[in-house]
Design a protein around this motif. Sequence first.
Motif, PDB file in Angstrom:
ATOM      1  N   GLU A 242       0.807  -1.214   0.000  1.00 37.94           N
ATOM      2  CA  GLU A 242       0.000   0.000   0.000  1.00 37.94           C
ATOM      3  C   GLU A 242       0.843   1.268   0.000  1.00 37.94           C
ATOM      4  N   ALA A 243       2.126   1.157   0.337  1.00 32.73           N
ATOM      5  CA  ALA A 243       3.010   2.327   0.417  1.00 32.73           C
ATOM      6  C   ALA A 243       3.554   2.676  -0.969  1.00 32.73           C
ATOM      7  N   GLU A 244       3.556   3.962  -1.302  1.00 33.12           N
ATOM      8  CA  GLU A 244       4.072   4.386  -2.604  1.00 33.12           C
ATOM      9  C   GLU A 244       5.546   4.029  -2.755  1.00 33.12           C
ATOM     10  N   THR A 245       6.316   4.235  -1.684  1.00 28.46           N
ATOM     11  CA  THR A 245       7.751   3.948  -1.699  1.00 28.46           C
ATOM     12  C   THR A 245       8.157   3.445  -0.316  1.00 28.46           C
ATOM     13  N   TYR A 246       9.381   3.010  -0.200  1.00 25.73           N
ATOM     14  CA  TYR A 246       9.969   2.609   1.085  1.00 25.73           C
ATOM     15  C   TYR A 246       9.826   3.753   2.089  1.00 25.73           C
ATOM     16  N   GLY A 247      10.159   4.960   1.678  1.00 23.78           N
ATOM     17  CA  GLY A 247      10.055   6.103   2.579  1.00 23.78           C
ATOM     18  C   GLY A 247       8.634   6.352   3.058  1.00 23.78           C
ATOM     19  N   GLU A 275      10.128   9.141  -3.512  1.00 23.73           N
ATOM     20  CA  GLU A 275      10.771   9.045  -2.201  1.00 23.73           C
ATOM     21  C   GLU A 275      11.700  10.235  -1.981  1.00 23.73           C
ATOM     22  N   VAL A 276      12.453  10.593  -3.012  1.00 19.45           N
ATOM     23  CA  VAL A 276      13.347  11.750  -2.905  1.00 19.45           C
ATOM     24  C   VAL A 276      12.538  13.021  -2.665  1.00 19.45           C
ATOM     25  N   ASP A 277      11.412  13.155  -3.347  1.00 19.40           N
ATOM     26  CA  ASP A 277      10.550  14.324  -3.116  1.00 19.40           C
ATOM     27  C   ASP A 277      10.105  14.388  -1.657  1.00 19.40           C
ATOM     28  N   LEU A 278       9.737  13.252  -1.099  1.00 15.20           N
ATOM     29  CA  LEU A 278       9.283  13.219   0.293  1.00 15.20           C
ATOM     30  C   LEU A 278      10.435  13.536   1.239  1.00 15.20           C
ATOM     31  N   MET A 279      11.626  13.015   0.952  1.00 14.91           N
ATOM     32  CA  MET A 279      12.795  13.335   1.772  1.00 14.91           C
ATOM     33  C   MET A 279      13.060  14.831   1.777  1.00 14.91           C
ATOM     34  N   ALA A 280      12.998  15.449   0.585  1.00 11.26           N
ATOM     35  CA  ALA A 280      13.245  16.888   0.489  1.00 11.26           C
ATOM     36  C   ALA A 280      12.165  17.680   1.225  1.00 11.26           C
ATOM     37  N   TYR A 306      21.208  14.471  -4.235  1.00 13.90           N
ATOM     38  CA  TYR A 306      20.582  14.895  -2.991  1.00 13.90           C
ATOM     39  C   TYR A 306      21.015  16.312  -2.614  1.00 13.90           C
ATOM     40  N   LEU A 307      22.284  16.598  -2.789  1.00 14.90           N
ATOM     41  CA  LEU A 307      22.763  17.943  -2.483  1.00 14.90           C
ATOM     42  C   LEU A 307      22.114  18.970  -3.400  1.00 14.90           C
ATOM     43  N   ASN A 308      21.944  18.613  -4.664  1.00 11.75           N
ATOM     44  CA  ASN A 308      21.295  19.527  -5.604  1.00 11.75           C
ATOM     45  C   ASN A 308      19.850  19.812  -5.205  1.00 11.75           C
ATOM     46  N   ARG A 309      19.196  18.864  -4.540  1.00 12.06           N
ATOM     47  CA  ARG A 309      17.817  19.049  -4.081  1.00 12.06           C
ATOM     48  C   ARG A 309      17.739  19.753  -2.733  1.00 12.06           C
ATOM     49  N   GLY A 310      18.885  20.012  -2.110  1.00 12.44           N
ATOM     50  CA  GLY A 310      18.876  20.644  -0.795  1.00 12.44           C
ATOM     51  C   GLY A 310      18.597  19.682   0.340  1.00 12.44           C
ATOM     52  N   ILE A 311      18.699  18.389   0.079  1.00  9.27           N
ATOM     53  CA  ILE A 311      18.516  17.385   1.128  1.00  9.27           C
ATOM     54  C   ILE A 311      19.768  17.350   1.996  1.00  9.27           C
ATOM     55  N   PRO A 312      19.638  17.409   3.329  1.00 10.90           N
ATOM     56  CA  PRO A 312      20.826  17.384   4.198  1.00 10.90           C
ATOM     57  C   PRO A 312      21.506  16.019   4.169  1.00 10.90           C
TER      58      PRO A 312
END
Length: 426
Positions: A242-247, A275-280, A306-312
């Motif tokens: 049911e989860a879209e992604t692991y995150g 998942e990357v969108d949710l992390m950001a 990840y750095l380009n997206r501003g994710i720490p």
Amino acid sequence: MPIPKLIRGHLVYNRDATRLISRRGGYIYTEDGIIKKVLSEAEGMQLAEKGVQLEDFGDKILLPGLVDLHVHAPQYSFRGIGMDLELLDWLTTYTFPEESRYGDPDYAEKAYTLFADGLRNGPTTRACVFATTHVPATLRLMELLEERGMGAYVGKVSMDRDCPDAIRETVGGGLAAVRDWLAARQGGCLVKPILTPRFIPTCSGELLDGLGRLQREYHLPVQSHLSENPAEVALVKRLCPEAETYGHAYEKHSLFGGANCPTVMAHCIYSEPKEVDLMAENGVFVAHCPQSNANLASGIAPVRAYLNRGIPVGLGTDVAGGHSLSMFRAVTDAIQVSKLRWRLVDQSLSPLSFPEALWLATAGGGAFFGNVGRLEEGYACDLLVLDDSDLPAPRTFTAEERLERLFYLGDDRNVFAKYVAGNRVK
């Protein structure tokens, strides 16, 4: 409480994520464990002449302490073993049997003492640490780290499925154990608790729901694993269709970042775009663990993306997937694997430079702890003093070159001294 002091050396540190600055004869003025000011030679000498305590390291290199954003304390005892296996088989063959031993207080005392001493002797000043499901052993680990002056988040691991009986909890028992652990751990200044669901494959939805409630009640940070290995990602898809992604499987239980839930996820090698969108969006920290990812044939995380997206992003040793507790190795490994990924996988993502990797190991991971990881006013006085006198050369290097050389060629013996919150711990 640390008394006001001046610490002098050859300062080398990041001006920003891509540039280093060097200050020969620089002074750090610290009070109550906080950097009050970075001073010039003249300014520092004036304060020293007024009687402020001075610790002078001459031309030794002085830089921010290094932050290990992901390490497993109970795995320190078998580092360097089983490196021919991938993640899930490695956990079953080595990790879970070893962690089962920590129900024995004597074994836990011996093993965690070795780990705590190893962490103190190396370049790490703060760390995010996984323990096991055992409450007494986890409390003892926290005490050992506190006694050695280390800064850390330490987590009692939670899991209730797909693991040996010796470390498997029931939902009710596991949640009660977390409460017992939190109630017993009071008053730690530098070593604090962090909620630690091991990862989705070993945690039922009921357990994760309960941990989410505890997070909201106690306002604790969270650490776990995310998208490390192809087989693991496929397993999560089967367990959580049911989860879209692991995150999203964490997020549905309120364990995936946001303003009130600081979260660090290790690895993130195979994170999908959603998942990357949710992390950001949620400000989830990535703990990049290059040595472990190579040893267990997991892959190479797209750190530049990840750095380009501003994710720490910070760095982790991930012992014992990683065979070395040294953050020197984490920095140089991160650079090397980023070059391989750029050359062999995606030439649109440039490799990490040395200043960038150093930034990840200091300010990047340090941000998870608050004002940590920079030589700036208002930041914790976490410092390394490095001695490169055992690395002779036929010519003179710049301070920046000396520092890079130390990371590639040095080890714990080059850590002449280090400070955590203004206290000298080595």
